[in-house]
Design a protein around this motif. Structure first.
Motif, PDB file in Angstrom:
ATOM      1  N   SER A   4       0.651  -1.234   0.056  1.00 54.88           N
ATOM      2  CA  SER A   4       0.327  -0.104   0.120  1.00 54.88           C
ATOM      3  C   SER A   4       0.603   1.532  -0.069  1.00 54.88           C
ATOM      4  O   SER A   4       1.848   0.993   0.127  1.00 54.88           O
ATOM      5  CB  SER A   4      -0.761  -0.356   1.191  1.00 54.88           C
ATOM      6  OG  SER A   4       0.095   0.392   2.919  1.00 54.88           O
ATOM      7  N   LYS A   5       0.100   2.394  -0.301  1.00 57.13           N
ATOM      8  CA  LYS A   5       1.110   3.738  -0.566  1.00 57.13           C
ATOM      9  C   LYS A   5       0.899   4.135   0.721  1.00 57.13           C
ATOM     10  O   LYS A   5       2.385   4.448   0.922  1.00 57.13           O
ATOM     11  CB  LYS A   5       0.242   4.410  -0.896  1.00 57.13           C
ATOM     12  CG  LYS A   5      -0.377   4.496  -2.359  1.00 57.13           C
ATOM     13  CD  LYS A   5       0.646   5.116  -2.972  1.00 57.13           C
ATOM     14  CE  LYS A   5       0.462   4.968  -4.678  1.00 57.13           C
ATOM     15  NZ  LYS A   5       1.211   5.560  -5.420  1.00 57.13           N
ATOM     16  N   LYS A   6       1.032   3.738   1.701  1.00 58.80           N
ATOM     17  CA  LYS A   6       0.851   3.782   3.433  1.00 58.80           C
ATOM     18  C   LYS A   6       2.386   3.376   3.670  1.00 58.80           C
ATOM     19  O   LYS A   6       3.643   4.118   4.076  1.00 58.80           O
ATOM     20  CB  LYS A   6       0.109   3.332   4.297  1.00 58.80           C
ATOM     21  CG  LYS A   6      -0.230   3.931   5.529  1.00 58.80           C
ATOM     22  CD  LYS A   6      -1.020   3.181   7.157  1.00 58.80           C
ATOM     23  CE  LYS A   6      -2.486   4.801   6.933  1.00 58.80           C
ATOM     24  NZ  LYS A   6      -3.072   4.474   8.061  1.00 58.80           N
ATOM     25  N   ARG A   9       5.434   4.989   2.156  1.00 56.75           N
ATOM     26  CA  ARG A   9       5.785   6.062   2.946  1.00 56.75           C
ATOM     27  C   ARG A   9       6.937   5.708   3.797  1.00 56.75           C
ATOM     28  O   ARG A   9       7.379   6.048   4.732  1.00 56.75           O
ATOM     29  CB  ARG A   9       4.050   6.774   3.273  1.00 56.75           C
ATOM     30  CG  ARG A   9       3.943   7.108   1.965  1.00 56.75           C
ATOM     31  CD  ARG A   9       2.917   8.376   2.687  1.00 56.75           C
ATOM     32  NE  ARG A   9       1.894   8.642   0.818  1.00 56.75           N
ATOM     33  CZ  ARG A   9       0.769   8.840   0.611  1.00 56.75           C
ATOM     34  NH1 ARG A   9       0.320   8.196   1.934  1.00 56.75           N
ATOM     35  NH2 ARG A   9      -0.091   8.964  -0.382  1.00 56.75           N
ATOM     36  N   SER A  62      -3.232   8.261  10.356  1.00 61.78           N
ATOM     37  CA  SER A  62      -4.296   8.584   8.856  1.00 61.78           C
ATOM     38  C   SER A  62      -4.749   7.339   8.683  1.00 61.78           C
ATOM     39  O   SER A  62      -4.654   6.524   8.402  1.00 61.78           O
ATOM     40  CB  SER A  62      -3.278   9.227   7.976  1.00 61.78           C
ATOM     41  OG  SER A  62      -1.895   8.256   7.231  1.00 61.78           O
ATOM     42  N   LYS A  63      -6.056   7.397   7.764  1.00 57.48           N
ATOM     43  CA  LYS A  63      -6.990   7.171   7.320  1.00 57.48           C
ATOM     44  C   LYS A  63      -6.931   6.787   5.927  1.00 57.48           C
ATOM     45  O   LYS A  63      -7.271   5.695   5.319  1.00 57.48           O
ATOM     46  CB  LYS A  63      -8.028   7.309   7.462  1.00 57.48           C
ATOM     47  CG  LYS A  63      -9.165   7.951   9.012  1.00 57.48           C
ATOM     48  CD  LYS A  63     -10.097   7.458   9.533  1.00 57.48           C
ATOM     49  CE  LYS A  63     -10.255   7.375  10.563  1.00 57.48           C
ATOM     50  NZ  LYS A  63     -10.155   6.968  11.534  1.00 57.48           N
ATOM     51  N   LYS A  64      -6.084   7.508   4.996  1.00 57.10           N
ATOM     52  CA  LYS A  64      -5.127   6.878   3.580  1.00 57.10           C
ATOM     53  C   LYS A  64      -5.063   6.008   3.346  1.00 57.10           C
ATOM     54  O   LYS A  64      -3.779   5.677   4.183  1.00 57.10           O
ATOM     55  CB  LYS A  64      -5.113   8.452   3.526  1.00 57.10           C
ATOM     56  CG  LYS A  64      -6.194   9.504   3.105  1.00 57.10           C
ATOM     57  CD  LYS A  64      -5.125  10.363   2.373  1.00 57.10           C
ATOM     58  CE  LYS A  64      -6.111  11.879   2.619  1.00 57.10           C
ATOM     59  NZ  LYS A  64      -4.669  12.647   2.025  1.00 57.10           N
ATOM     60  N   ASN A  65      -5.319   5.451   2.615  1.00 58.68           N
ATOM     61  CA  ASN A  65      -3.471   4.329   1.749  1.00 58.68           C
ATOM     62  C   ASN A  65      -2.682   4.238   1.784  1.00 58.68           C
ATOM     63  O   ASN A  65      -1.936   4.694   0.750  1.00 58.68           O
ATOM     64  CB  ASN A  65      -4.445   2.893   1.453  1.00 58.68           C
ATOM     65  CG  ASN A  65      -5.782   2.084   2.515  1.00 58.68           C
ATOM     66  OD1 ASN A  65      -5.526   2.352   3.721  1.00 58.68           O
ATOM     67  ND2 ASN A  65      -6.407   1.729   2.331  1.00 58.68           N
TER      68      ASN A  65
END
Length: 65
Positions: A4-6, A9, A62-65
């Motif tokens: 995932s993007k998370k 990062r 943060s709730k974003k992926n």
């Protein structure tokens, strides 16, 4: 395997903080100066460590992926 993007990062931030605690940066802050009652090097390491924890905590909340 799907990363995932998370996760990407977090890996990037970890690598960036490892670089910030590498020899060239440690040598820059290894000077005879007292900041907040501690040698400059210890103050630098403490704030880098604290910043890493705060950044990772924000990323995890943060709730974003």
């Amino acid at each position: 395997m799907n990363i995932s993007k998370k996760e990407q990062r977090i890996v990037f931030i970890t690598i960036a903080f490892v670089i910030l605690t590498g020899y060239p940066f440690l040598k820059i802050f290894d000077i005879d100066k007292i900041v907040l009652g501690m040698p400059m090097l210890y103050t630098y390491l403490f704030f880098i460590w604290l910043l890493y924890i705060v950044v990772i905590a924000i990323m995890m909340k943060s709730k974003k992926n």
